[in-house]
Write a protein that holds these residues in place. Structure first.
Motif, PDB file in Angstrom:
ATOM      1  N   VAL A  18       0.865  -1.177   0.000  1.00  7.26           N
ATOM      2  CA  VAL A  18       0.000   0.000   0.000  1.00  7.26           C
ATOM      3  C   VAL A  18       0.903   1.229   0.000  1.00  7.26           C
ATOM      4  O   VAL A  18       1.736   1.391   0.901  1.00  7.26           O
ATOM      5  N   ASP A  19       0.734   2.088  -1.018  1.00 10.36           N
ATOM      6  CA  ASP A  19       1.638   3.232  -1.130  1.00 10.36           C
ATOM      7  C   ASP A  19       0.884   4.460  -1.629  1.00 10.36           C
ATOM      8  O   ASP A  19      -0.343   4.469  -1.716  1.00 10.36           O
ATOM      9  N   GLU A  20       1.639   5.504  -1.948  1.00  4.97           N
ATOM     10  CA  GLU A  20       1.120   6.767  -2.473  1.00  4.97           C
ATOM     11  C   GLU A  20       0.057   7.377  -1.553  1.00  4.97           C
ATOM     12  O   GLU A  20      -1.049   7.716  -1.964  1.00  4.97           O
ATOM     13  N   PHE A  21       0.430   7.527  -0.289  1.00  2.00           N
ATOM     14  CA  PHE A  21      -0.474   8.147   0.670  1.00  2.00           C
ATOM     15  C   PHE A  21      -0.583   9.652   0.410  1.00  2.00           C
ATOM     16  O   PHE A  21       0.411  10.312   0.094  1.00  2.00           O
ATOM     17  N   ILE A  22      -1.784  10.176   0.531  1.00  2.00           N
ATOM     18  CA  ILE A  22      -1.995  11.613   0.371  1.00  2.00           C
ATOM     19  C   ILE A  22      -1.353  12.344   1.548  1.00  2.00           C
ATOM     20  O   ILE A  22      -1.409  11.882   2.696  1.00  2.00           O
ATOM     21  N   GLY A  23      -0.750  13.501   1.263  1.00  2.00           N
ATOM     22  CA  GLY A  23      -0.136  14.289   2.318  1.00  2.00           C
ATOM     23  C   GLY A  23      -1.158  14.841   3.291  1.00  2.00           C
ATOM     24  O   GLY A  23      -2.208  15.352   2.896  1.00  2.00           O
TER      25      GLY A  23
ATOM     26  N   THR B 286      -4.836  29.606   3.659  1.00  2.00           N
ATOM     27  CA  THR B 286      -3.865  28.759   2.976  1.00  2.00           C
ATOM     28  C   THR B 286      -3.467  27.603   3.881  1.00  2.00           C
ATOM     29  O   THR B 286      -3.252  27.786   5.078  1.00  2.00           O
ATOM     30  N   PHE B 287      -3.373  26.426   3.293  1.00  2.00           N
ATOM     31  CA  PHE B 287      -2.865  25.253   4.010  1.00  2.00           C
ATOM     32  C   PHE B 287      -1.795  24.611   3.144  1.00  2.00           C
ATOM     33  O   PHE B 287      -1.569  25.014   1.989  1.00  2.00           O
ATOM     34  N   GLY B 288      -1.129  23.599   3.670  1.00  3.16           N
ATOM     35  CA  GLY B 288      -0.096  22.911   2.911  1.00  3.16           C
ATOM     36  C   GLY B 288      -0.155  21.416   3.139  1.00  3.16           C
ATOM     37  O   GLY B 288      -0.935  20.917   3.948  1.00  3.16           O
ATOM     38  N   HIS B 289       0.675  20.673   2.399  1.00  2.00           N
ATOM     39  CA  HIS B 289       0.874  19.241   2.606  1.00  2.00           C
ATOM     40  C   HIS B 289       2.194  18.896   1.941  1.00  2.00           C
ATOM     41  O   HIS B 289       2.706  19.648   1.105  1.00  2.00           O
ATOM     42  N   ASP B 290       2.769  17.751   2.307  1.00  2.00           N
ATOM     43  CA  ASP B 290       4.123  17.463   1.824  1.00  2.00           C
ATOM     44  C   ASP B 290       4.242  16.134   1.090  1.00  2.00           C
ATOM     45  O   ASP B 290       5.336  15.571   0.994  1.00  2.00           O
ATOM     46  N   ARG B 291       3.131  15.638   0.535  1.00  2.00           N
ATOM     47  CA  ARG B 291       3.203  14.370  -0.174  1.00  2.00           C
ATOM     48  C   ARG B 291       2.324  14.419  -1.421  1.00  2.00           C
ATOM     49  O   ARG B 291       2.065  15.487  -1.964  1.00  2.00           O
ATOM     50  N   THR B 292       1.824  13.256  -1.845  1.00  2.00           N
ATOM     51  CA  THR B 292       0.945  13.168  -3.005  1.00  2.00           C
ATOM     52  C   THR B 292      -0.290  14.034  -2.804  1.00  2.00           C
ATOM     53  O   THR B 292      -0.888  14.045  -1.724  1.00  2.00           O
ATOM     54  N   ALA B 293      -0.676  14.774  -3.840  1.00  2.00           N
ATOM     55  CA  ALA B 293      -1.888  15.592  -3.786  1.00  2.00           C
ATOM     56  C   ALA B 293      -3.106  14.717  -4.046  1.00  2.00           C
ATOM     57  O   ALA B 293      -3.040  13.737  -4.800  1.00  2.00           O
ATOM     58  N   PRO B 294      -4.256  15.054  -3.461  1.00  2.00           N
ATOM     59  CA  PRO B 294      -5.486  14.302  -3.735  1.00  2.00           C
ATOM     60  C   PRO B 294      -6.095  14.731  -5.067  1.00  2.00           C
ATOM     61  O   PRO B 294      -5.598  15.643  -5.744  1.00  2.00           O
TER      62      PRO B 294
ATOM     63  N   TYR C 260     -10.211  18.209   4.162  1.00  2.00           N
ATOM     64  CA  TYR C 260     -10.221  16.830   3.692  1.00  2.00           C
ATOM     65  C   TYR C 260      -9.599  16.781   2.303  1.00  2.00           C
ATOM     66  O   TYR C 260      -9.942  17.592   1.438  1.00  2.00           O
ATOM     67  N   GLY C 261      -8.721  15.800   2.073  1.00  2.00           N
ATOM     68  CA  GLY C 261      -8.232  15.489   0.737  1.00  2.00           C
ATOM     69  C   GLY C 261      -8.771  14.135   0.328  1.00  2.00           C
ATOM     70  O   GLY C 261      -8.679  13.173   1.098  1.00  2.00           O
ATOM     71  N   ILE C 262      -9.322  14.022  -0.889  1.00  2.00           N
ATOM     72  CA  ILE C 262     -10.015  12.807  -1.307  1.00  2.00           C
ATOM     73  C   ILE C 262      -9.550  12.383  -2.691  1.00  2.00           C
ATOM     74  O   ILE C 262      -9.408  13.223  -3.590  1.00  2.00           O
ATOM     75  N   GLU C 263      -9.316  11.085  -2.852  1.00  2.00           N
ATOM     76  CA  GLU C 263      -8.993  10.507  -4.151  1.00  2.00           C
ATOM     77  C   GLU C 263     -10.074   9.498  -4.509  1.00  2.00           C
ATOM     78  O   GLU C 263     -10.517   8.722  -3.655  1.00  2.00           O
ATOM     79  N   ALA C 264     -10.520   9.522  -5.777  1.00  2.00           N
ATOM     80  CA  ALA C 264     -11.564   8.601  -6.237  1.00  2.00           C
ATOM     81  C   ALA C 264     -11.184   8.063  -7.610  1.00  2.00           C
ATOM     82  O   ALA C 264     -10.829   8.840  -8.496  1.00  2.00           O
TER      83      ALA C 264
END
Length: 691
Positions: free
Chosen positions: A571-576, A595-603, A655-659
């Protein structure tokens, strides 16, 4: 203004974000009244001319739907009144899902049923009327059930008793679907071909041919059922429709803003049908729309290129809600767990379970399935039922050992785990598995004569590796401190197996998880799949219940459709995980910008919810593409005369969401339903709109 962090906002990692009611799930309060035997339903067809003279059922619209139930239909007839009960075949509609609209119409949500036609009956006191074969349950269903005429919608086709195979082909009104992916005999995925506006007939061809008419609906605007974006790129015109998310009625006089934050800034209010059209030369490219009205949560959809926008405005909840709705009825399944014993008659020894040591005894537990990975089964012992079976003559039946199990009213399976239980610690170790499938349990029913054959040894191991998840910080109050992996078995239309030992936790930073005591997907499970839910969470104890909960900040990924456990599952590519940038913790918004930030894959997209503190009543909802992390708050008080945003503390939820198959310019509110998610992340912050 600055301060330390005395304030916190807790989000459940399984929080539902949609606007509509969910189908019956195991977590709902359910009545334990389940004493009605399923003796079948009677009632012949009624001639419509004669029926109109008295109590009658004349039509059902729509007249077909998925075998899983949950379809909203209108039953038409004569003489209806409050207290009417509606039956589809032998299964009663939940009282909570039965709404008498007037003496000619009843709105219901269909119960589950086996594929095929059923009579629809209405019972009111001593009166009873029926429409013979008034409703038909389809052999498969398409999810989502609608999409753009441009095609390309990723859909899942779920069957009941079907025999899909690797040669399967799918057509929508005679046009071939693309990217057909066979998963099992009852499940496949594909992408829809181009179509024309309206319903489409779907045919699945392989070893057998299956057809469902009007199984899918094409549209050329925003999703007419779920709202959102659609209609293709903007070319001089944008149509905005505002709907009350709870009632489905148009919202008149909603204030709307259409802007690109540069040279376009257009304002207006919706008409009596909840609509407004913006037209102008040069109106092209990416735009942002806001809709607001007093008494509703404001909504902004950012940076889209779509001609049609349908916004579902959520009403602010009444602080003094009315009476509770009617309770929901569960069902009871009873029967015997049968162990292969080599004798012709009577129950035999549990040879598939090892002999107990001191302080151990042989025990079998029986459970019902949950609705999905989000809504588990009800307590199997509700209403005094006995799902715990001992290797004792007191439990002996004709062929095995007797059990009872309380289940959700739906298409379900009941499964059993047999093993050794420590009589001192209560620790249960399962060694054998059995299952009975294709059970239709209606509200208040008792289903008898179910046999669960204990033929499967639990001798397989599932290995899961989380590749580069967000790190944990043990003991942290603000950061994730726990890795958690859950294993589910998805039975399609029969629901999902939630084993008590489905979860493994780790706080040391080790991201390898090994689950012994599972089994390959063979025999009765040949059409099933495994689902792995792996994530980084913060663990906390609920002060009210004393139970451990897994809350924000979290980042979770879902791997579904797994048919083999022979190799390690990665299981990989976790959203930041999002973090607060501006305003900082408990500080005031400056220049109307957040403004907010994250440091990994974008949703695929972000959902922002601005709420009051501490009650978390809704204020504003933002939807924006995953590559955007900043937005501007329009001054609705100055522009539209709406109330000022609250002073003091407020809540900022990100919330960041991937579908799978997601296209931002075709965003729909359906993507707020967790069943469409493949990954998600969230955190919540404290801030102030103004001093």
């Amino acid at each position: 203004m600055s301060m330390t962090r005395p304030l916190a906002v807790i989000l459940a990692a399984g929080l539902a974000l949609g606007c509509g009611p969910k189908k019956d799930g195991g977590d709902d309060d359910a009545s334990t009244d389940a004493e009605t035997e399923t003796d079948g339903a009677e009632g012949g067809d009624v001639d419509e001319e004669e029926a109109l003279a008295g109590f009658s059922v004349t039509s059902v619209n729509p007249n077909h739907g998925p075998f899983t139930g949950g379809t909203i239909v209108i039953v038409r007839g004569e003489g209806f009144a409050e207290g009417a009960e509606v039956y589809f075949g032998e299964h009663m509609v939940q009282i909570a899902d039965t709404h008498v609209l007037d003496d000619h119409k009843i709105q219901v949500a269909t119960p589950a049923n086996a594929p095929g036609p059923v009579d629809v009956r209405v019972v009111l006191g001593d009166d009873e009327a029926a429409k013979a074969d008034g409703y038909s349950y389809d052999v498969f269903w398409v999810d989502p059930p609608s999409g753009s005429i441009a095609g390309g919608t990723l859909v899942t086709i779920e069957g009941s008793g079907t025999e899909f195979d690797a040669t399967v082909e799918v057509t929508f009104d005679g046009r071939d679907a693309t990217d057909v992916n066979w998963i099992s005999g009852t499940q496949l995925t594909c992408r829809t071909p181009q179509g024309t506006v309206g319903p489409a007939n779907v045919i699945v061809t392989g070893i057998e041919t299956y057809r469902v008419d009007e199984a899918f609906a094409y549209y050329n605007t925003a999703d007419p059922v779920n709202g959102g974006l659609g209609g293709g790129p903007v070319d001089g015109t944008v149509n905005v429709t505002v709907i009350n998310s709870m009632t489905g009625e148009p919202v008149e006089a909603a204030y709307t803003i259409l802007t690109n934050h540069a040279d376009i800034d257009m304002h207006g209010v919706t008409n009596a049908t909840g609509q407004i059209t913006y037209s102008a030369a040069g109106l092209v490219g990416t735009l942002t729309v806001t809709a607001a009205k007093e008494g509703f949560e404001s909504t902004t959809i950012e940076t889209f290129d779509a001609t049609d926008v349908t916004i579902l405005l959520m009403p602010i909840p009444d602080p003094e809600p009315g009476p509770l709705p009617p309770g929901r009825y569960g069902a009871v399944v009873e029967g015997e767990v049968v162990f292969s014993n080599g004798v012709e008659f009577g129950p035999g020894p549990w040879d598939i379970v090892p002999e107990p040591n001191a302080n151990e005894e042989k025990v079998t537990y029986v459970y019902g399935t949950g609705y999905n990975i989000w809504y588990g089964p009800p307590d199997p012992t509700s209403g005094g039922t006995k799902n715990r079976v001992l290797y004792d003559d007191l439990y002996a039946g004709d062929y095995g050992y007797r059990f009872e199990c309380f289940v959700r009213p739906d298409a379900v399976a009941v499964y059993a785990l047999a093993g050794l239980e420590n009589t001192v610690t209560g620790l249960f170790t399962p060694y054998a598995f059995g299952i009975a499938r294709n059970i239709i349990a209606g509200p208040g029913e008792r289903i008898g004569g179910v046999y669960i054959f204990m033929t499967h040894e639990l001798n397989s191991t599932i290995d899961v590796f989380m590749d580069d998840p967000p790190p944990v910080e043990p003991g942290s109050y603000t950061d994730p401190d726990t890795y958690k992996v859950d294993v589910f078995i998805d039975l399609g239309g029969d629901g999902v197996i939630w084993r008590d030992d489905r979860s493994i936790l780790n706080k040391t930073g080790d991201t390898f998880f090994s689950f012994p005591g599972w089994l390959p997907l063979e025999s009765e499970l040949a059409d099933a799949t495994y689902t792995i839910v792996a994530g980084t969470y913060r663990e906390m104890v609920n002060d009210l219940t004393g139970q451990l909960e897994y809350v924000n900040p979290f980042s979770v990924r879902i791997e579904s459709g797994i048919t083999s456990i022979d190799e390690q599952i990665t299981v990989d590519e976790f959203i930041g995980i999002p973090y607060q940038v501006d305003p900082d913790y408990a500080e005031v918004v400056t220049d109307d910008t957040m403004t907010f930030g994250h440091d990994r894959t974008a949703p695929d997209f972000w959902l922002i919810m601005l709420q009051t503190y501490p009650d978390q009543a809704p204020i504003w909802r933002y939807v924006m593409p995953g590559d955007q992390t900043s937005y501007i708050l329009p001054d609705l008080a100055a522009m539209a005369g709406l109330p000022e945003l609250p002073a003091d503390y407020s809540v900022w939820v990100v919330y960041g969401i991937e579908a799978p198959g997601f296209v931002y310019d075709e965003w729909s509110y359906r993507y707020l339903e967790q069943s469409y998610w493949s990954a998600y992340t969230a955190d919540a912050f404290i801030f102030m709109f103004r001093e």
